[in-house]
Scaffold this motif. Sequence first.
Motif, PDB file in Angstrom:
ATOM      1  N   PRO A 121       0.799  -1.230   0.000  1.00 45.19           N
ATOM      2  CA  PRO A 121       0.000   0.000   0.000  1.00 45.19           C
ATOM      3  C   PRO A 121       0.826   1.272   0.000  1.00 45.19           C
ATOM      4  CG  PRO A 121      -0.904  -1.581   1.551  1.00 45.19           C
ATOM      5  CD  PRO A 121       0.408  -2.133   1.103  1.00 45.19           C
ATOM      6  N   MET A 122       1.902   1.326   0.780  1.00 52.30           N
ATOM      7  CA  MET A 122       2.685   2.559   0.852  1.00 52.30           C
ATOM      8  C   MET A 122       3.349   2.867  -0.484  1.00 52.30           C
ATOM      9  SD  MET A 122       2.003   3.959   3.602  1.00 52.30           S
ATOM     10  CE  MET A 122       3.006   5.345   3.098  1.00 52.30           C
ATOM     11  N   CYS A 123       3.819   1.843  -1.175  1.00 59.36           N
ATOM     12  CA  CYS A 123       4.412   2.075  -2.499  1.00 59.36           C
ATOM     13  C   CYS A 123       3.345   2.512  -3.496  1.00 59.36           C
ATOM     14  CB  CYS A 123       5.115   0.806  -2.987  1.00 59.36           C
ATOM     15  SG  CYS A 123       6.614   0.391  -2.062  1.00 59.36           S
ATOM     16  N   ALA A 124       2.157   1.919  -3.409  1.00 62.31           N
ATOM     17  CA  ALA A 124       1.082   2.295  -4.325  1.00 62.31           C
ATOM     18  C   ALA A 124       0.614   3.726  -4.083  1.00 62.31           C
ATOM     19  CB  ALA A 124      -0.089   1.326  -4.176  1.00 62.31           C
ATOM     20  N   ILE A 125       0.511   4.112  -2.823  1.00 62.80           N
ATOM     21  CA  ILE A 125       0.029   5.453  -2.475  1.00 62.80           C
ATOM     22  C   ILE A 125       1.041   6.521  -2.891  1.00 62.80           C
ATOM     23  CG2 ILE A 125      -0.498   6.999  -0.529  1.00 62.80           C
ATOM     24  CD1 ILE A 125      -1.629   4.424   0.882  1.00 62.80           C
ATOM     25  N   THR A 126       2.328   6.276  -2.613  1.00 60.44           N
ATOM     26  CA  THR A 126       3.358   7.278  -2.875  1.00 60.44           C
ATOM     27  C   THR A 126       3.940   7.178  -4.273  1.00 60.44           C
ATOM     28  OG1 THR A 126       5.133   5.831  -2.052  1.00 60.44           O
ATOM     29  CG2 THR A 126       4.020   7.264  -0.433  1.00 60.44           C
ATOM     30  N   GLN A 127       3.759   6.011  -4.925  1.00 55.26           N
ATOM     31  CA  GLN A 127       4.365   5.694  -6.215  1.00 55.26           C
ATOM     32  C   GLN A 127       5.898   5.721  -6.136  1.00 55.26           C
ATOM     33  OE1 GLN A 127       1.306   8.234  -8.668  1.00 55.26           O
ATOM     34  NE2 GLN A 127       2.009   6.565  -9.986  1.00 55.26           N
ATOM     35  N   LEU A 128       6.397   5.354  -4.974  1.00 48.11           N
ATOM     36  CA  LEU A 128       7.830   5.143  -4.750  1.00 48.11           C
ATOM     37  C   LEU A 128       8.101   3.655  -4.657  1.00 48.11           C
ATOM     38  CD1 LEU A 128       8.461   7.827  -1.961  1.00 48.11           C
ATOM     39  CD2 LEU A 128       8.984   8.040  -4.399  1.00 48.11           C
ATOM     40  N   ASP A 129       9.301   3.214  -5.082  1.00 49.18           N
ATOM     41  CA  ASP A 129       9.624   1.803  -4.966  1.00 49.18           C
ATOM     42  C   ASP A 129       9.953   1.455  -3.511  1.00 49.18           C
ATOM     43  OD1 ASP A 129      12.401   2.336  -4.433  1.00 49.18           O
ATOM     44  OD2 ASP A 129      12.827   2.391  -6.576  1.00 49.18           O
ATOM     45  N   SER A 130      10.197   0.179  -3.259  1.00 47.08           N
ATOM     46  CA  SER A 130      10.372  -0.300  -1.889  1.00 47.08           C
ATOM     47  C   SER A 130      11.548   0.358  -1.181  1.00 47.08           C
ATOM     48  CB  SER A 130      10.560  -1.819  -1.888  1.00 47.08           C
ATOM     49  OG  SER A 130      11.722  -2.186  -2.635  1.00 47.08           O
ATOM     50  N   ALA A 131      12.611   0.634  -1.901  1.00 45.02           N
ATOM     51  CA  ALA A 131      13.789   1.250  -1.284  1.00 45.02           C
ATOM     52  C   ALA A 131      13.558   2.732  -0.996  1.00 45.02           C
ATOM     53  CB  ALA A 131      15.015   1.075  -2.183  1.00 45.02           C
ATOM     54  N   MET A 132      12.920   3.448  -1.937  1.00 43.19           N
ATOM     55  CA  MET A 132      12.707   4.882  -1.743  1.00 43.19           C
ATOM     56  C   MET A 132      11.738   5.162  -0.607  1.00 43.19           C
ATOM     57  SD  MET A 132      14.641   6.854  -3.342  1.00 43.19           S
ATOM     58  CE  MET A 132      13.742   8.318  -2.839  1.00 43.19           C
TER      59      MET A 132
END
Length: 345
Positions: free
Chosen positions: A217-228
């Motif tokens: 969810p956090m990657c989908a919401i922010t559109q950042l990859d897992s590392a960012m």
Amino acid sequence: MTRNGASQEKRRVLVVGGGGVGTMACVALEKSNMASVTVVLRSNFNKVVQDGFEIESVDHGKLTAWRPSAVVNTVPQSDPTKPFDYVLVTMKNIPELTDIPKIIAPAITPGHTTIVLLQNGLYIEPPIVKAFPQNILLSGASYIGAHERNAQVVHDDHDHFHLGAFHNPTFDRSAERVKLDDFASVYNGSKVVEAEIVDDIVLYRWRKVLWNGIFNPMCAITQLDSAMVRRAGGEYSVIRPGMAEMAAIAKADGYDLGENIVDVMIDSTPIELAFRPSMLVDVDKGNPMEAEVILGNALRVARKRGVQTPILDNTYRFLKLVQARLLIARGSIAQPTGLPTKDFI
């Protein structure tokens, strides 16, 4: 010799869903020489019929113009003379759009077909047990890395999953175990993949959703990859606290994942390994996400068990807004009308 006498007769398997996971399941089953696979495809049906799949696989190598035994674009009606032994479901589980029991119902022969769920999410099994009380149900938590686009499949992380029987009170557990052992032996027949049998699949679904329920969810919401997400400050403000909440829900549900489980999960994902989880890939493609089965179902358990989850609650609220945008863009839900159009500052 009959199948119960260890015959080499091929199992008839229907695979519903031809994305990355489903395609590689077809490959594994066919290469075992113990199964004849029919795959149900939607958007990529015409392409696969015409040209087959183009596959780059860490387990099976390069496969060109590859197809399973049969390719269809609708779930076939069960044939009483040649019933499907297994129906393997690998399609996305999005309750806003899909009714899995209704979709697979035509292919199910009561008392014969074993249903196998190789899908994300938590407690996705009870609706299947309710809809098909006369059929054994197997459930798998997969860790494969495989993505499909227009019949091009990149499979870059090994095909491995935990597989267990989700108990149907209609059956004795020994009968469920027979089907569990049989399906695992067929899937593992190619000798390069691993369906690992476990006694309690819900435990392994909790372990998987501990990671999936916050990183995805956090990657989908922010559109950042897992590392960012981690580098930008999310690891200690959101990721670790969210995982701790998920572990608390699991413990209240009877699954103690261990005192150091958050560290174990974080350490299993080196920050140097930047990748785009499945929900973020869905956002990239403009596709709806598996928000309900991955996070929503866990929060429903939290409410039932009286567990407070402020981080996950807010994550879910924002995730639902992203989901609404995706559904509106596809025309799957109507955009509200009659709202003020004046700009406010």
